[in-house]
Motif scaffolding. Sequence first.
Motif, PDB file in Angstrom:
ATOM      1  N   LYS A 199       0.108 -10.580  11.830  1.00 56.63           N
ATOM      2  CA  LYS A 199      -1.189 -11.245  11.707  1.00 56.63           C
ATOM      3  C   LYS A 199      -1.813 -10.929  10.350  1.00 56.63           C
ATOM      4  O   LYS A 199      -1.685  -9.809   9.850  1.00 56.63           O
ATOM      5  CB  LYS A 199      -2.141 -10.786  12.825  1.00 56.63           C
ATOM      6  CG  LYS A 199      -1.663 -11.141  14.221  1.00 56.63           C
ATOM      7  CD  LYS A 199      -2.657 -10.645  15.260  1.00 56.63           C
ATOM      8  CE  LYS A 199      -2.201 -10.982  16.674  1.00 56.63           C
ATOM      9  NZ  LYS A 199      -3.174 -10.491  17.700  1.00 56.63           N
ATOM     10  N   PRO A 200      -2.511 -11.904   9.744  1.00 50.71           N
ATOM     11  CA  PRO A 200      -3.197 -11.625   8.479  1.00 50.71           C
ATOM     12  C   PRO A 200      -4.480 -10.835   8.718  1.00 50.71           C
ATOM     13  O   PRO A 200      -5.290 -11.186   9.574  1.00 50.71           O
ATOM     14  CB  PRO A 200      -3.499 -13.019   7.920  1.00 50.71           C
ATOM     15  CG  PRO A 200      -3.564 -13.903   9.124  1.00 50.71           C
ATOM     16  CD  PRO A 200      -2.620 -13.323  10.136  1.00 50.71           C
ATOM     17  N   VAL A 201      -4.645  -9.756   7.987  1.00 55.26           N
ATOM     18  CA  VAL A 201      -5.851  -8.942   8.069  1.00 55.26           C
ATOM     19  C   VAL A 201      -6.377  -8.738   6.650  1.00 55.26           C
ATOM     20  O   VAL A 201      -5.614  -8.782   5.682  1.00 55.26           O
ATOM     21  CB  VAL A 201      -5.589  -7.581   8.743  1.00 55.26           C
ATOM     22  CG1 VAL A 201      -5.142  -7.772  10.174  1.00 55.26           C
ATOM     23  CG2 VAL A 201      -4.558  -6.775   7.957  1.00 55.26           C
ATOM     24  N   PRO A 202      -7.688  -8.513   6.492  1.00 59.61           N
ATOM     25  CA  PRO A 202      -8.228  -8.331   5.143  1.00 59.61           C
ATOM     26  C   PRO A 202      -7.623  -7.127   4.440  1.00 59.61           C
ATOM     27  O   PRO A 202      -7.495  -6.046   5.024  1.00 59.61           O
ATOM     28  CB  PRO A 202      -9.729  -8.144   5.393  1.00 59.61           C
ATOM     29  CG  PRO A 202      -9.987  -8.754   6.720  1.00 59.61           C
ATOM     30  CD  PRO A 202      -8.755  -8.517   7.525  1.00 59.61           C
ATOM     31  N   GLY A 203      -7.245  -7.333   3.182  1.00 58.75           N
ATOM     32  CA  GLY A 203      -6.757  -6.251   2.348  1.00 58.75           C
ATOM     33  C   GLY A 203      -7.875  -5.712   1.478  1.00 58.75           C
ATOM     34  O   GLY A 203      -9.047  -6.064   1.647  1.00 58.75           O
TER      35      GLY A 203
END
Length: 435
Positions: free
Chosen positions: A70-74
């Motif tokens: 899943k994409p999560v904030p970097g």
Amino acid sequence: MTGRHAIAVLGLALAACALAGCGSGEETKPTAPTPAPAPPPAVPAAPATPADLPKGLVLSLAQFVTQEGKPVPGPARLEFLARTGGTWRMTALEDPESNVFHKAMLYPGADGPRLLTLGGSAAIVKAWQKNAAGALEATVLWKKDFGGKFSRMRDAEIADLYGDGKQDIAVATHDQGVVAVLRPGEKGFTVVELDRQPNIFVHEIEIGDLDHDGKLEVYATPSEPNQLEAGAKQSGHVVRYVPALGKKREVVADLGDRHAKEILVGDVDGDGTDELYVSVEGDINDAKELVHKVEIRRYDAGTPPTGGAVIATLDDRLSRFLTAGDVDGDGKKELVAAAFSSGLWLLRPGADPKGAWKVESIDTDSAGFEHAAILCDLDGDGTDELYVASDQHKQVRRYAWDGRKLAREVIYSRPDERPIFTWNLMPIPRELIPN
């Protein structure tokens, strides 16, 4: 930025039109040869970008990384574009203390220029200067947990708000409706809180002098929390503060059940007095049909809050960047509006700048959720170029006047498919770009 924004960029329809000429009538013999038609005027080629530019660009980003599929904030990311020897060079800086940079800009400090950044989650205002090794190092000017669901520094503008010769920083925040001024002093910055409203997002700050009294006004765009769903309503206003006079919040634009995330204050029509331009967002119904288009409204000193003049309508739901400059070198300013999916639009005032403006398409093949854009003169030739982050295409583009139109040049293409949001881009001097 906490969480994800859903992006659903509308498909762009391009129509081709074929032109043909025909005639009829009796054949006749001319008594003299028919003169050849005059050749069409030559169209200037797009101007070549100089091999070296004295200024560069800084892009403020949110980036996403994949964790467990899943994409999560970097970490918050800045990207710097500088042109040397005929090549655009990209360098970057990341700050794990926040997960988004909403803005980066030049701050002309008393001890030299600094790079000012606004971070979100955590909410931090920082000033960066180069160290001996050529890397940027930060000083924290203001860090605050506002106590709501989110804690973000969202926008800022710089001006001498109190008339004391010092450069103050007016700041907008999420999500407790805080508008504040950072005042420089001998021992750092003092925070003056102008406003606080629970569960309110303040998206934008602009500074100007609409009533021409010599006292700068701060304009802001508070609204209810973001709503992107079909049929959802998000009411909002544009408000004004006058710090030097101690004047608190005053509504200058009442947008009803609509709202604005983007405003611009400046003397675009050249009459010597600033105007306020408000990009009122459209909305869609439950069937995902556009029921209200984007409206660009103009407010002058004394305009009633419900009486803004609609100078342009864009066939789009969102338009979150307005930028002003002289695109064609004629000494007159224009507006550029960057819309969500319909592209880039050039707005020119007519004989009556409070009436309808001429609206021209610059490029329909440019898109992004924020669609960050800026008019500025990086090459120093006296005419502004347009720089745009088309996140839908993962490109940064430059548009320069070719004598007929703004001609496009791609100056950077992203090397990977990593999801990003470009929240802002600004010109900065080369001395603030890291080695």
